[in-house]
Design a protein around this motif. Structure first.
Motif, short mmCIF file in Angstrom:
data_model
loop_
_atom_site.label_atom_id
_atom_site.label_comp_id
_atom_site.label_asym_id
_atom_site.label_seq_id
_atom_site.Cartn_x
_atom_site.Cartn_y
_atom_site.Cartn_z
N ARG A 97 0.85 -1.19 0.00
CA ARG A 97 0.00 0.00 0.00
C ARG A 97 0.88 1.25 0.00
NH1 ARG A 97 -5.05 -0.01 2.84
NH2 ARG A 97 -4.09 -1.47 4.30
N ASP A 98 1.12 1.79 -1.18
CA ASP A 98 1.97 2.97 -1.32
C ASP A 98 1.66 3.64 -2.65
OD1 ASP A 98 4.34 4.69 -1.85
OD2 ASP A 98 5.09 3.77 -0.01
N PRO A 99 1.42 4.95 -2.66
CA PRO A 99 1.07 5.64 -3.92
C PRO A 99 2.24 5.81 -4.87
CG PRO A 99 1.22 7.24 -2.13
CD PRO A 99 1.35 5.87 -1.51
N MET A 100 3.46 5.56 -4.42
CA MET A 100 4.62 5.68 -5.30
C MET A 100 4.59 4.60 -6.38
SD MET A 100 6.52 8.24 -4.29
CE MET A 100 8.17 7.94 -4.91
N ILE A 101 5.05 4.94 -7.58
CA ILE A 101 5.14 3.96 -8.66
C ILE A 101 6.41 3.15 -8.44
CG2 ILE A 101 5.31 3.63 -11.16
CD1 ILE A 101 3.95 6.35 -11.49
N ILE A 111 7.85 -11.05 -5.37
CA ILE A 111 7.78 -9.83 -6.17
C ILE A 111 6.67 -8.94 -5.62
CG2 ILE A 111 7.21 -8.88 -8.45
CD1 ILE A 111 8.62 -11.27 -9.69
N GLY A 112 7.02 -7.71 -5.25
CA GLY A 112 6.06 -6.75 -4.71
C GLY A 112 5.72 -5.69 -5.72
N VAL A 113 4.47 -5.26 -5.71
CA VAL A 113 4.00 -4.20 -6.60
C VAL A 113 3.25 -3.17 -5.76
CG1 VAL A 113 2.56 -3.66 -8.61
CG2 VAL A 113 3.74 -5.87 -8.49
N HIS A 114 3.60 -1.90 -5.92
CA HIS A 114 2.92 -0.84 -5.18
C HIS A 114 1.53 -0.59 -5.75
CE1 HIS A 114 6.57 1.38 -3.20
NE2 HIS A 114 6.70 0.06 -3.14
N THR A 115 0.61 -0.19 -4.87
CA THR A 115 -0.72 0.19 -5.34
C THR A 115 -0.63 1.32 -6.36
OG1 THR A 115 -0.91 1.65 -3.41
CG2 THR A 115 -1.94 -0.52 -3.24
N GLY A 116 0.33 2.23 -6.16
CA GLY A 116 0.50 3.35 -7.08
C GLY A 116 0.82 2.91 -8.49
N LEU A 281 -9.71 2.50 -3.50
CA LEU A 281 -10.26 2.62 -2.16
C LEU A 281 -9.26 2.20 -1.10
CD1 LEU A 281 -12.82 3.07 -0.32
CD2 LEU A 281 -13.19 0.62 -0.54
N LEU A 282 -8.58 1.07 -1.31
CA LEU A 282 -7.69 0.52 -0.28
C LEU A 282 -6.41 1.32 -0.10
CD1 LEU A 282 -8.02 -3.33 -0.89
CD2 LEU A 282 -9.21 -1.91 0.78
N GLN A 283 -6.03 2.08 -1.12
CA GLN A 283 -4.80 2.89 -0.98
C GLN A 283 -4.95 3.92 0.13
OE1 GLN A 283 -1.93 4.00 -4.32
NE2 GLN A 283 -3.14 5.86 -4.13
N ASP A 284 -6.16 4.42 0.30
CA ASP A 284 -6.48 5.29 1.44
C ASP A 284 -7.73 4.73 2.09
OD1 ASP A 284 -7.12 7.22 3.27
OD2 ASP A 284 -7.32 8.88 1.83
N ASP A 285 -7.56 3.93 3.14
CA ASP A 285 -8.70 3.22 3.73
C ASP A 285 -9.38 4.01 4.85
OD1 ASP A 285 -6.72 3.03 5.59
OD2 ASP A 285 -6.93 0.87 5.94
N SER A 286 -9.16 5.33 4.89
CA SER A 286 -9.84 6.16 5.88
C SER A 286 -11.28 6.44 5.43
CB SER A 286 -9.10 7.50 6.03
OG SER A 286 -9.19 8.25 4.82
N LYS A 287 -12.09 6.97 6.33
CA LYS A 287 -13.47 7.31 5.98
C LYS A 287 -13.50 8.39 4.92
CE LYS A 287 -17.88 8.85 7.90
NZ LYS A 287 -18.62 9.28 9.13
N GLN A 288 -12.62 9.38 5.04
CA GLN A 288 -12.56 10.45 4.04
C GLN A 288 -12.16 9.89 2.68
OE1 GLN A 288 -13.62 13.52 4.27
NE2 GLN A 288 -13.08 13.89 2.12
N GLY A 289 -11.24 8.91 2.69
CA GLY A 289 -10.85 8.27 1.44
C GLY A 289 -12.03 7.57 0.79
N ALA A 290 -12.88 6.92 1.60
CA ALA A 290 -14.06 6.25 1.06
C ALA A 290 -15.06 7.26 0.48
CB ALA A 290 -14.73 5.42 2.15
N ILE A 291 -15.21 8.40 1.16
CA ILE A 291 -16.11 9.45 0.66
C ILE A 291 -15.63 9.97 -0.69
CG2 ILE A 291 -16.91 11.82 1.08
CD1 ILE A 291 -16.88 11.11 4.10
N GLU A 292 -14.32 10.19 -0.80
CA GLU A 292 -13.75 10.68 -2.06
C GLU A 292 -13.85 9.63 -3.16
OE1 GLU A 292 -9.80 11.88 -1.08
OE2 GLU A 292 -10.46 13.61 0.13
#
Length: 507
Positions: A97-101, A111-116, A281-292
């Protein structure tokens, strides 16, 4: 802006060090697997090293143990592996879980892959190209060859990575200090070794992409777009460019290969679009993230701008479920399923989840459970549908049925910690203490925590509420682990005491 995740920082340091220590490779001719591994660690040693690192990675908050995303990523990964010369390697693909590419290969086929990365690609072929490149590193055994030639230095580097991961959970400046040591060792004068290996991984990955039936033009397109978007501002380049340095020569080589290859378009799968919606959704699992996220997909649906409308309704349903809008989530999930004819375990699970959440009485709960059972039968090798079905059985108190199903299904193996976690929960609900502690011990063993496993087996033995056969199994396992602990103590130079459980009678 949040700080980079612990895993991201640790792996940037690890990969930077790997670049510095990699040996030169012949750019024009790819070595065979035998040549590549001739001076390396054995595959078993490499796998063991990877497993040790993964024990720490899985405990980091940035590791995303989402069964839906993991199942898709491993299905895609194994499509590529099947077209490679690395079919004998047991790969594991996982999400960070990371927005970086970024994406990275570790020893032993992890092998790991970022959400970004998943969210930034414009097609499934682009995502496949990133993964094929990492498979290329594993196939050519770049990490093993580098460790073999610079064993002492690399072991120090890996030690700093593990130290950083541990320090991060304790707070303070330990993480930064540990990483600084690793980063300082990345000698710029050896960067050419890294570039040779990157070119080699490009070429191997390109051929894997072609042989697996993906659009090979996607590799050059993705790398070129990243480079063009950041070439003016080098300091904000994606992590993928910093850990996989691109050159004009590399991109030109890819473009030249496209001219010679028989490339063709590849239609994105439904699950690719569903997982992208899920990770938004899971990249930001906060309530505000869900609203957005809810607003984002609602806008796409309203203005008909979604690349895949079924995936947009799926994303909307996920956000609504997160915000406890169960009835709306069910309506969105059913609309998503009506909008496509493609079978999808991910979409079926969403309908089941929303149906159960929206249920108002036992009959509706039973109907949702039936949907879960049907999905599990429709996708018998799907880990996520198996977990969903067991979860609903347990929530409805059908724990005996859950245990019977777990022992018979094929999707969750005995090398999966989730199998033992689920079966232990059902035994606990049934007040079967010996079996509960026995299953929990196996879960701890898979996590590499032997002392905790030993303690669970002692609790299992003292519970004494199982038959003679089960108690004999517990006793034999306990003796085996005590033996293992004593051997580890001897190897570390510590005096090994007697087996505290030796001679105790189960009966």
């Amino acid at each position: 802006m949040r700080s980079p995740s612990t895993i991201a920082r640790c792996l940037v340091a690890c990969l930077a060090l790997a670049q510095a220590l990699r040996p030169p490779a012949v750019a024009q001719e790819l070595p065979t697997l035998g040549e590549a591994g001739a001076e390396s660690l054995t595959p078993a040693q490499e796998r063991k090293l990877g497993e040790q690192i993964m024990l720490e990675v899985r405990q980091d908050p940035s590791y995303l143990p989402d069964p839906d995303s993991a199942e898709y990523l491993n299905q895609l990964g194994y499509q590529l592996v099947a077209a490679s010369q690395a079919r004998h390697i047991d790969f594991e693909f996982f999400i960070v879980r990371d927005p970086m590419i970024n994406a990275f290969a570790m020893p032993g086929g992890f092998i790991g892959v970022h959400t970004g990365t998943v969210l930034s690609v414009q097609s499934e072929s682009e995502l496949a190209s990133v993964m094929a490149h990492e498979i290329g590193h594993v196939q050519q055994r770049h990490i093993a060859r580098m460790i073999a030639r610079q064993r002492d230095s690399m072991m120090i580097a890996i030690g700093s990575i593990l130290l950083a991961l541990l320090a991060s959970r304790g707070g303070g400046q330990g993480t930064e200090a540990a990483l600084a040591v690793g980063q300082a060792a990345a000698l710029q004068r050896q960067l050419n070794f890294s570039r040779d290996n990157e070119r080699e991984a490009d070429r191997v990955g390109f051929q894997i992409l072609v042989d697996a039936g993906f659009d090979a033009r996607a590799m050059a397109a993705f790398f070129t777009r990243m480079q063009q978007g950041t070439r003016i501002y080098e300091s904000i380049a994606p992590a993928y460019l910093r850990t996989h340095p691109l050159t004009v020569e590399r991109i030109s080589d890819m473009q030249g290969r496209i001219q010679e290859a028989h490339t063709h378009q590849h239609a994105d799968s439904l699950d690719f679009d569903l997982v992208r919606a899920r990770l938004r959704l899971l990249q930001d699992d906060s309530k505000q993230g869900a609203i957005e996220t809810q607003a984002y997909f609602a806008d796409q649906i309203l203005h008909h701008t979604a690349a895949n409308e079924a995936a947009a309704y799926y994303g909307l349903a996920l956000a609504q479920l997160k915000l406890k809008q169960a009835s709306s989530a069910l309506e969105s999930a059913l609309t998503a399923r009506r909008g496509t004819k493609a079978p999808s375990a991910i979409l079926d699970k969403m309908v089941t989840e929303a149906s159960f959440a929206a249920a108002k009485d036992d009959n509706e709960h039973d109907a949702a459970l039936k949907l879960a059972r049907e999905a599990s039968a429709r996708f018998p090798l799907s880990r996520l549908t198996a977990i969903e079905y067991v979860d609903l059985l347990q929530r409805m108190g059908h724990n005996k049925q859950a245990i019977d199903y777990l022992r018979q299904q094929l999707a969750l193996t005995h090398s999966d910690t989730r199998y033992f976690e689920l079966i232990a929960a059902s035994h606990a609900a049934l007040q079967q203490k010996t079996l509960q502690h026995q299953a929990t011990a196996e879960m701890y063993l898979l996590q590499g925590v032997v002392p905790a496993a030993v303690e669970q087996l002692r609790l299992a033995r003292s519970a004494g509420d199982a038959d003679f056969y089960t108690m004999s199994e517990v006793d034999a396992r306990l003796r085996e682990l005590n033996r293992e602990l004593r051997e580890q103590q001897k190897e570390s130079g510590k005096a090994a005491g007697p087996d505290p459980d030796e001679g105790k009678n189960l009966r």
